[in-house]
Design a protein around this motif. Structure first.
Motif, PDB file in Angstrom:
ATOM      1  N   SER A  85       5.383  -3.275  -1.515  1.00  0.00           N
ATOM      2  CA  SER A  85       4.051  -3.571  -2.048  1.00  0.00           C
ATOM      3  C   SER A  85       3.521  -2.480  -2.966  1.00  0.00           C
ATOM      4  O   SER A  85       2.422  -2.603  -3.502  1.00  0.00           O
ATOM      5  CB  SER A  85       3.055  -3.783  -0.902  1.00  0.00           C
ATOM      6  N   TYR A  86       4.291  -1.413  -3.156  1.00  0.00           N
ATOM      7  CA  TYR A  86       3.852  -0.287  -3.973  1.00  0.00           C
ATOM      8  C   TYR A  86       2.473   0.214  -3.548  1.00  0.00           C
ATOM      9  O   TYR A  86       1.605   0.486  -4.377  1.00  0.00           O
ATOM     10  CB  TYR A  86       3.831  -0.640  -5.466  1.00  0.00           C
ATOM     11  N   SER A  87       2.256   0.289  -2.257  1.00  0.00           N
ATOM     12  CA  SER A  87       0.980   0.780  -1.742  1.00  0.00           C
ATOM     13  C   SER A  87       1.191   1.258  -0.314  1.00  0.00           C
ATOM     14  O   SER A  87       2.257   1.089   0.259  1.00  0.00           O
ATOM     15  CB  SER A  87      -0.079  -0.314  -1.763  1.00  0.00           C
ATOM     16  N   PHE A  88       0.155   1.842   0.239  1.00  0.00           N
ATOM     17  CA  PHE A  88       0.178   2.187   1.650  1.00  0.00           C
ATOM     18  C   PHE A  88      -0.179   0.942   2.441  1.00  0.00           C
ATOM     19  O   PHE A  88      -0.644  -0.057   1.881  1.00  0.00           O
ATOM     20  CB  PHE A  88      -0.820   3.315   1.922  1.00  0.00           C
ATOM     21  N   VAL A  89       0.053   0.968   3.722  1.00  0.00           N
ATOM     22  CA  VAL A  89      -0.300  -0.173   4.559  1.00  0.00           C
ATOM     23  C   VAL A  89      -1.815  -0.378   4.446  1.00  0.00           C
ATOM     24  O   VAL A  89      -2.579   0.572   4.638  1.00  0.00           O
ATOM     25  CB  VAL A  89       0.118   0.084   6.023  1.00  0.00           C
ATOM     26  N   PRO A  90      -2.260  -1.590   4.096  1.00  0.00           N
ATOM     27  CA  PRO A  90      -3.703  -1.829   3.978  1.00  0.00           C
ATOM     28  C   PRO A  90      -4.440  -1.484   5.268  1.00  0.00           C
ATOM     29  O   PRO A  90      -3.954  -1.722   6.370  1.00  0.00           O
ATOM     30  CB  PRO A  90      -3.790  -3.325   3.680  1.00  0.00           C
ATOM     31  N   ASN A  91      -5.610  -0.905   5.092  1.00  0.00           N
ATOM     32  CA  ASN A  91      -6.492  -0.512   6.200  1.00  0.00           C
ATOM     33  C   ASN A  91      -5.849   0.487   7.156  1.00  0.00           C
ATOM     34  O   ASN A  91      -6.246   0.568   8.317  1.00  0.00           O
ATOM     35  CB  ASN A  91      -7.000  -1.742   6.955  1.00  0.00           C
ATOM     36  N   SER A  92      -4.862   1.238   6.689  1.00  0.00           N
ATOM     37  CA  SER A  92      -4.222   2.222   7.559  1.00  0.00           C
ATOM     38  C   SER A  92      -5.034   3.506   7.577  1.00  0.00           C
ATOM     39  O   SER A  92      -5.828   3.782   6.685  1.00  0.00           O
ATOM     40  CB  SER A  92      -2.791   2.495   7.107  1.00  0.00           C
TER      41      SER A  92
END
Length: 185
Positions: free
Chosen positions: A54-61
């Motif tokens: 996802s080219y991102s960090f885990v959402p809401n992490s």
């Protein structure tokens, strides 16, 4: 005016050459140790929350960073980026800022991140330990989603923040882009 341009250009070129000389010809053991400590510090957190697909960090992490020089809590938003001062209620975004650890806010509390310090409405897409090539990949991957989620209908300013200290290496090694899930300890 021409002399001023030549003078400023000469200074920029001289600083660039000094950076190359100091980084590659006169390596400093203390600098090498610090760079390695910083990479390890981020990789420990990255192992828990970075999602390469996802080219991102885990959402809401959420995570805690403990470094010899600083401690702070990281909170990622619903897309997976550190934007502590962005309100999802106020979707009047006019600026997207791309970058690495400087834009992300490594070493600072939420209220001291670039996202909070800049007074105009902005959204940051930043990943520590990444290169300029990664900035492009992140933007390309997330902009359609951001455009829809933030209901962007007008022109948005895109700001790319380079930190010459390590982005210079990323420009040379274009094959190395975003952090990989395959992290060597």
């Amino acid at each position: 005016m021409k002399n001023l341009f030549v003078f400023l250009s000469s200074i920029i070129i001289a600083l660039f050459l000094c950076e190359v000389l100091l980084r590659y010809e006169i390596p400093n053991d203390q600098l090498k140790l610090r760079v390695e400590a910083n990479k390890k510090q981020f990789k420990d957190f990255q192992k828990l929350t970075w999602n390469l697909e996802s080219y991102s960090f885990v959402p809401n992490s959420k995570g805690e960073v403990n470094h010899p020089e600083y401690n702070y809590i990281i909170n990622h938003d619903q897309i997976g980026f550190r934007n502590p001062c962005y309100s999802w209620k106020n979707k009047n975004i006019k600026n997207i800022i791309l970058g690495d650890s400087f834009v992300y806010g490594v070493g600072v509390q939420d209220e001291d991140t670039l996202n909070c310090q800049i007074k105009f409405d902005n959204y940051t897409l930043a990943v520590p330990n990444s290169s300029p090539n990664c900035y492009f990949q992140i933007f390309r991957h997330h902009y359609p989603n951001l455009k829809q989620k933030l209901k962007i209908k007008e022109i948005v300013n895109i700001h790319v923040i380079f930190y010459v200290g390590n982005d210079f290496e990323g420009l040379i090694n274009l094959d190395e882009a975003c952090p990989s899930e395959k992290i060597n300890d």
